[in-house]
Write a protein that holds these residues in place. Structure first.
Motif, PDB file in Angstrom:
ATOM      1  N   TYR A 135       0.881  -1.169   0.000  1.00  0.00           N
ATOM      2  CA  TYR A 135       0.000   0.000   0.000  1.00  0.00           C
ATOM      3  C   TYR A 135       0.914   1.213   0.000  1.00  0.00           C
ATOM      4  N   LEU A 136       1.046   1.875  -1.158  1.00  0.00           N
ATOM      5  CA  LEU A 136       1.977   2.985  -1.300  1.00  0.00           C
ATOM      6  C   LEU A 136       1.235   4.304  -1.147  1.00  0.00           C
ATOM      7  N   GLY A 137       1.594   5.063  -0.123  1.00  0.00           N
ATOM      8  CA  GLY A 137       0.950   6.345   0.108  1.00  0.00           C
ATOM      9  C   GLY A 137       0.861   6.645   1.581  1.00  0.00           C
TER      10      GLY A 137
ATOM     11  N   GLY B 287      -2.602  -4.259   7.654  1.00  0.00           N
ATOM     12  CA  GLY B 287      -2.009  -5.499   8.132  1.00  0.00           C
ATOM     13  C   GLY B 287      -3.021  -6.616   8.269  1.00  0.00           C
ATOM     14  N   GLN B 288      -4.214  -6.282   8.723  1.00  0.00           N
ATOM     15  CA  GLN B 288      -5.269  -7.291   8.846  1.00  0.00           C
ATOM     16  C   GLN B 288      -5.634  -7.889   7.498  1.00  0.00           C
ATOM     17  N   HIS B 289      -5.345  -7.148   6.419  1.00  0.00           N
ATOM     18  CA  HIS B 289      -5.609  -7.628   5.062  1.00  0.00           C
ATOM     19  C   HIS B 289      -4.318  -7.940   4.309  1.00  0.00           C
ATOM     20  N   SER B 290      -3.244  -8.183   5.065  1.00  0.00           N
ATOM     21  CA  SER B 290      -1.972  -8.680   4.508  1.00  0.00           C
ATOM     22  C   SER B 290      -1.293  -7.699   3.561  1.00  0.00           C
ATOM     23  N   SER B 291      -1.417  -6.388   3.846  1.00  0.00           N
ATOM     24  CA  SER B 291      -0.763  -5.379   3.017  1.00  0.00           C
ATOM     25  C   SER B 291       0.203  -4.541   3.860  1.00  0.00           C
ATOM     26  N   PRO B 292       1.497  -4.563   3.553  1.00  0.00           N
ATOM     27  CA  PRO B 292       2.436  -3.661   4.226  1.00  0.00           C
ATOM     28  C   PRO B 292       2.320  -2.259   3.641  1.00  0.00           C
ATOM     29  N   VAL B 293       2.596  -1.261   4.450  1.00  0.00           N
ATOM     30  CA  VAL B 293       2.480   0.136   4.037  1.00  0.00           C
ATOM     31  C   VAL B 293       3.847   0.670   3.627  1.00  0.00           C
ATOM     32  N   VAL B 294       3.885   1.429   2.550  1.00  0.00           N
ATOM     33  CA  VAL B 294       5.091   2.138   2.127  1.00  0.00           C
ATOM     34  C   VAL B 294       4.708   3.609   2.018  1.00  0.00           C
ATOM     35  N   ALA B 295       5.079   4.404   3.007  1.00  0.00           N
ATOM     36  CA  ALA B 295       4.701   5.820   3.015  1.00  0.00           C
ATOM     37  C   ALA B 295       5.406   6.518   1.860  1.00  0.00           C
ATOM     38  N   ALA B 296       4.627   6.928   0.863  1.00  0.00           N
ATOM     39  CA  ALA B 296       5.218   7.429  -0.380  1.00  0.00           C
ATOM     40  C   ALA B 296       4.496   8.646  -0.925  1.00  0.00           C
TER      41      ALA B 296
ATOM     42  N   VAL C 200      19.911   0.003   9.105  1.00  0.00           N
ATOM     43  CA  VAL C 200      19.032  -0.930   9.808  1.00  0.00           C
ATOM     44  C   VAL C 200      17.735  -1.058   9.017  1.00  0.00           C
ATOM     45  N   ALA C 201      17.293  -2.282   8.778  1.00  0.00           N
ATOM     46  CA  ALA C 201      16.044  -2.473   8.035  1.00  0.00           C
ATOM     47  C   ALA C 201      14.896  -1.812   8.783  1.00  0.00           C
ATOM     48  N   GLY C 202      14.187  -0.905   8.083  1.00  0.00           N
ATOM     49  CA  GLY C 202      13.141  -0.111   8.717  1.00  0.00           C
ATOM     50  C   GLY C 202      11.881  -0.915   8.977  1.00  0.00           C
ATOM     51  N   PRO C 203      11.044  -0.396   9.831  1.00  0.00           N
ATOM     52  CA  PRO C 203       9.851  -1.125  10.279  1.00  0.00           C
ATOM     53  C   PRO C 203       8.964  -1.527   9.101  1.00  0.00           C
ATOM     54  N   SER C 204       8.566  -2.746   9.090  1.00  0.00           N
ATOM     55  CA  SER C 204       8.960  -3.877   9.936  1.00  0.00           C
ATOM     56  C   SER C 204       9.530  -4.982   9.044  1.00  0.00           C
ATOM     57  N   GLY C 205      10.397  -4.559   8.101  1.00  0.00           N
ATOM     58  CA  GLY C 205      10.925  -5.454   7.098  1.00  0.00           C
ATOM     59  C   GLY C 205      10.624  -4.894   5.724  1.00  0.00           C
ATOM     60  N   ALA C 206      10.002  -5.689   4.871  1.00  0.00           N
ATOM     61  CA  ALA C 206       9.682  -5.253   3.502  1.00  0.00           C
ATOM     62  C   ALA C 206       8.374  -4.468   3.505  1.00  0.00           C
ATOM     63  N   GLY C 207       8.367  -3.362   4.232  1.00  0.00           N
ATOM     64  CA  GLY C 207       7.194  -2.516   4.369  1.00  0.00           C
ATOM     65  C   GLY C 207       6.862  -2.300   5.831  1.00  0.00           C
ATOM     66  N   TYR C 208       6.201  -1.191   6.107  1.00  0.00           N
ATOM     67  CA  TYR C 208       5.805  -0.817   7.458  1.00  0.00           C
ATOM     68  C   TYR C 208       4.512  -1.536   7.816  1.00  0.00           C
ATOM     69  N   THR C 209       4.547  -2.313   8.902  1.00  0.00           N
ATOM     70  CA  THR C 209       3.350  -3.041   9.303  1.00  0.00           C
ATOM     71  C   THR C 209       3.465  -3.455  10.751  1.00  0.00           C
ATOM     72  N   TYR C 210       2.369  -3.956  11.303  1.00  0.00           N
ATOM     73  CA  TYR C 210       2.340  -4.512  12.647  1.00  0.00           C
ATOM     74  C   TYR C 210       2.124  -6.022  12.501  1.00  0.00           C
ATOM     75  N   PRO C 211       3.186  -6.818  12.605  1.00  0.00           N
ATOM     76  CA  PRO C 211       3.051  -8.252  12.314  1.00  0.00           C
ATOM     77  C   PRO C 211       2.017  -8.962  13.179  1.00  0.00           C
ATOM     78  N   ASP C 212       1.756  -8.431  14.371  1.00  0.00           N
ATOM     79  CA  ASP C 212       0.829  -9.094  15.277  1.00  0.00           C
ATOM     80  C   ASP C 212      -0.583  -9.174  14.714  1.00  0.00           C
ATOM     81  N   VAL C 213      -0.960  -8.247  13.796  1.00  0.00           N
ATOM     82  CA  VAL C 213      -2.347  -8.227  13.303  1.00  0.00           C
ATOM     83  C   VAL C 213      -2.517  -9.005  12.004  1.00  0.00           C
ATOM     84  N   TRP C 214      -1.441  -9.536  11.439  1.00  0.00           N
ATOM     85  CA  TRP C 214      -1.552 -10.251  10.162  1.00  0.00           C
ATOM     86  C   TRP C 214      -2.233 -11.598  10.329  1.00  0.00           C
ATOM     87  N   PRO C 215      -2.933 -12.039   9.302  1.00  0.00           N
ATOM     88  CA  PRO C 215      -3.442 -13.414   9.314  1.00  0.00           C
ATOM     89  C   PRO C 215      -2.280 -14.401   9.379  1.00  0.00           C
TER      90      PRO C 215
END
Length: 671
Positions: free
Chosen positions: A388-390, A405-414, A509-524
């Motif tokens: 999710y870019l934006g 995150g609940q819908h399996s999309s990492p965020v890329v603030a762009a 350092v790899a930025g939060p939380s890997g390949a995109g900004y997300t909260y892994p705890d809420v992922w399916p």
């Protein structure tokens, strides 16, 4: 991320190694012309790989009005997806010119940016006309422009440029819901399911010479909320006007304690015609211009410094007495006018990349129930791990990142990222390692690491981080720099620049939380391993073995579980350690064999000195103490890190984050 807002991506020598990748062509329809896209999208890449750039025509488009900028930026997307040749920038941000100087691609600057339309006219199939009265049609037009090889334009501009109108969106939609529901049913099924974009369709442009009448203004600075009450304001002078615009702004712009408003009620001749709490659905019909105001979690809107917000009210015909009552506090300054104070114009930023990829683009608030429902419905149509870019309306970061995150999309603030379609094709070497650092002998010391946060934000990487990176003080003390591993795809030259110029004291350092900004705890649970696998692969290719993670659910910080740490460990070979969240203390432990520390949030130099002095005073000195500190990147520079280090007592030893993790392992082995 956690603080202000925006993010970063990465691409490694893909031109040379494309034959070894699982690559499939991603060709967008271009209306039958020869400008069909030829970029590639390997299945193991988060974002597509653009053809290599050999020469760039650059132009400063600051002086153009927004509608003309919209034409040029959408043209840039059409041109650059076949081969990047256009680099457009705003001279108000010096990093745009600095990056052009830094990349290894020759360029020619056009003195007249509008001349580029004629130069590349043969690649334009026509125009998609948006409706200025329904700003979200600009987003729909942007996707359609990519699909048809067209530019976005007003009806007048399309006519003056003698462009064939491929689709005219004027008069077809009433609001954002009708726009995005139409797109969801009729347009987006024909676009990619591997990425989506989210940017505001328009920006506010002030109307000149508007006369404002003062309604209320504090007479002295107040920052403690002690003046909170319901304030009635007489708007009867505007009762016969078609509309009245009421502006709330900061009476003392230098101290950051502008008006806070928790309830607004308007009565006409005693009858209530508006009553709402800011941030609620009831506010939406009256919020004319939110500017950069924010809604606090307690349900009140505030605007500090030069920020403001404006409500528009329409008095019923024949109204004689019009009264506005606002429950508010702190340093309020309230004015009113009958003249529309601003208009909405195209927001051109990042549209080149959206056009180039024909990506679906929308702008929905995850913190407004009706919009969040449509937001979730849209997310459900994308593939797992689709970036999710934006960004999010009203800066609603935490509910937005949670929903994605609940819908399996990492965020890329762009949303403020320039020239994505150009940087995606500028090749540069990416190395899978970093300068080594020596680990000292373990002693009874307070070992501390500093990490600059915000690196998941690629517009931060492009602008603010470049300014910080070029600070002459950088390299004087050990410092971690969180950065998006996804620069490897969208801006390999940026990541390469940071790698090639880093000192032995700098650790990426790899930025939060890997390949995109997300909260892994809420992922399916079914899709999280795929995100972890992708994150580990990008970390390996970019030489980043230290990781910064945010783990939340909405606004609540969540501890990293052993299961999550184990997933990172399994998918990121050589993982040295993890820092996470941004808290009031730093707690360090070994989880699943990996050193893990919460970040002590340091918002500025003065508070950092105080925090570290308190830590030293409380330490008993009988065993090593480990403190991972996160430096707020929007407030602090490398020079501040040097000053903070110089003011630490002899009990402290400042080390790079990777060295910090090594020392944690050593201490754990001895205990």
């Amino acid at each position: 991320m956690s603080l202000s807002r925006r993010k970063f991506l990465a691409l490694s020598g893909v031109a040379a190694g494309a034959h070894s990748l699982n690559i499939s062509t991603f060709a967008q329809a271009a209306g039958g012309r020869s400008n069909q896209a030829t970029f590639y999208w390997p299945s193991n890449r988060a974002l597509p790989v653009f053809p290599e750039a050999y020469h760039l025509d650059s132009a400063d488009i600051t002086a153009l009005d927004a509608d003309h900028q919209g034409v040029l930026v959408s043209l840039q997307g059409i041109v650059n997806r076949t081969r990047p040749r256009l680099y457009l920038y705003w001279g108000t941000d010096p990093t745009n010119a600095e990056w052009l100087k830094s990349v290894d691609v020759p360029s020619t600057t056009a003195s007249d940016p509008w001349s580029l339309v004629d130069r590349y006219r043969s690649e334009i199939n026509g125009a998609i006309v948006y409706d200025p009265n329904v700003p979200d049609t600009i987003n729909l037009a942007t996707t359609l422009a990519g699909m048809h090889g067209a530019v976005i334009a007003t009806a007048d501009l399309a006519k003056s440029l003698q462009l064939r109108v491929i689709e005219d969106l004027t008069g077809r939609f009433t609001d954002k819901f009708s726009v995005y529901n139409y797109a969801l049913a009729n347009v987006w099924p024909r676009t990619t399911k591997r990425l989506m974009a989210a940017i505001g369709p328009s920006n506010t442009q002030a109307v000149a010479n508007v006369q404002w009448t003062t309604l209320l203004k504090v007479s002295a600075p107040i920052t403690d909320g002690s003046n909170k009450q319901a304030y009635p304001m007489d708007l009867s002078a505007f009762a016969s006007d078609a509309a009245v615009y009421v502006k709330f702004q900061d009476a003392y712009t230098s101290d950051g304690w502008g008006p806070s408003v928790s309830q607004v009620t308007l009565t006409a001749d005693g009858a209530t015609i508006a009553s709402f709490q800011p941030g609620s659905p009831g506010e939406a019909p009256f919020l004319f211009d939110a500017d950069s105001s924010q809604v606090a979690s307690g349900g009140w809107r505030f605007a500090d410094g030069t920020n403001y917000f404006i409500y528009k009210f329409t008095p019923p015909a024949g109204t004689r007495q019009l009264t506005l009552t606002a429950t508010m506090w702190n340093e309020y300054f309230v004015t009113a006018t009958a003249t529309q104070p601003s208009i909405q114009v195209v927001n051109p930023l990042f549209r080149d990349y959206i056009v180039a990829t024909s990506a679906p683009v929308f702008w929905l608030d995850p913190d407004v129930a009706e919009e969040a429902a449509l937001f979730a419905k849209i997310l459900a149509t994308f593939d797992p791990d689709a970036p999710y870019l934006g960004w999010f309306p009203n800066g609603d970061e935490m509910p937005g990142v949670t929903l994605c995150g609940q819908h399996s999309s990492p965020v890329v603030a762009a949303d403020v990222f320039y020239n994505g379609s150009a940087f995606s094709g500028i090749r540069a070497p990416i190395r899978p390692y970093q300068p080594p650092a020596k680990t000292p002998q373990l002693k009874n010391k307070i070992y501390i690491s500093f990490t600059m946060v915000e690196g998941d934000n690629i517009q931060y990487d492009q602008h603010r981080m470049r300014q910080m990176w070029d600070d002459p003080a950088r390299g004087q003390v050990p410092l971690g720099w969180s950065v998006s591993v996804l620069l490897m795809d969208i801006a390999p030259a940026m990541l390469s620049y940071f790698q090639q110029t880093q000192t032995e004291n700098d650790l990426l350092v790899a930025g939060p939380s890997g390949a995109g900004y997300t909260y892994p705890d809420v992922w399916p649970s079914s899709t999280l391993p795929g995100f972890m696998k992708r994150s580990g692969a990008y970390m390996q290719q970019t030489g980043m073995h230290s990781l910064f993670v945010y783990n939340r659910n909405g606004s609540t910080d969540v501890a990293l579980s052993a299961e999550l740490v184990q997933l990172y460990k399994q998918n990121a070979p050589g993982l040295q350690g993890i820092v996470y969240n941004f808290e009031t203390t730093s707690q360090t432990s070994i989880i699943a064999g990996v050193p893990v520390s919460t970040l002590l949030g340091v918002n500025d130099l003065a508070s950092g000195v105080t925090e570290l002095a308190a830590i030293a005073a409380a330490w008993n000195g009988t065993s090593p103490l480990f403190i991972a500190a996160g430096l707020e990147s929007w407030n602090m520079m490398p020079a501040d890190a040097v000053s903070l280090a110089n003011q630490m007592g002899s009990d402290f030893e400042l080390v790079r984050p990777d060295v910090f993790f090594n020392l944690v392992r050593m201490a754990n082995a001895k205990s």
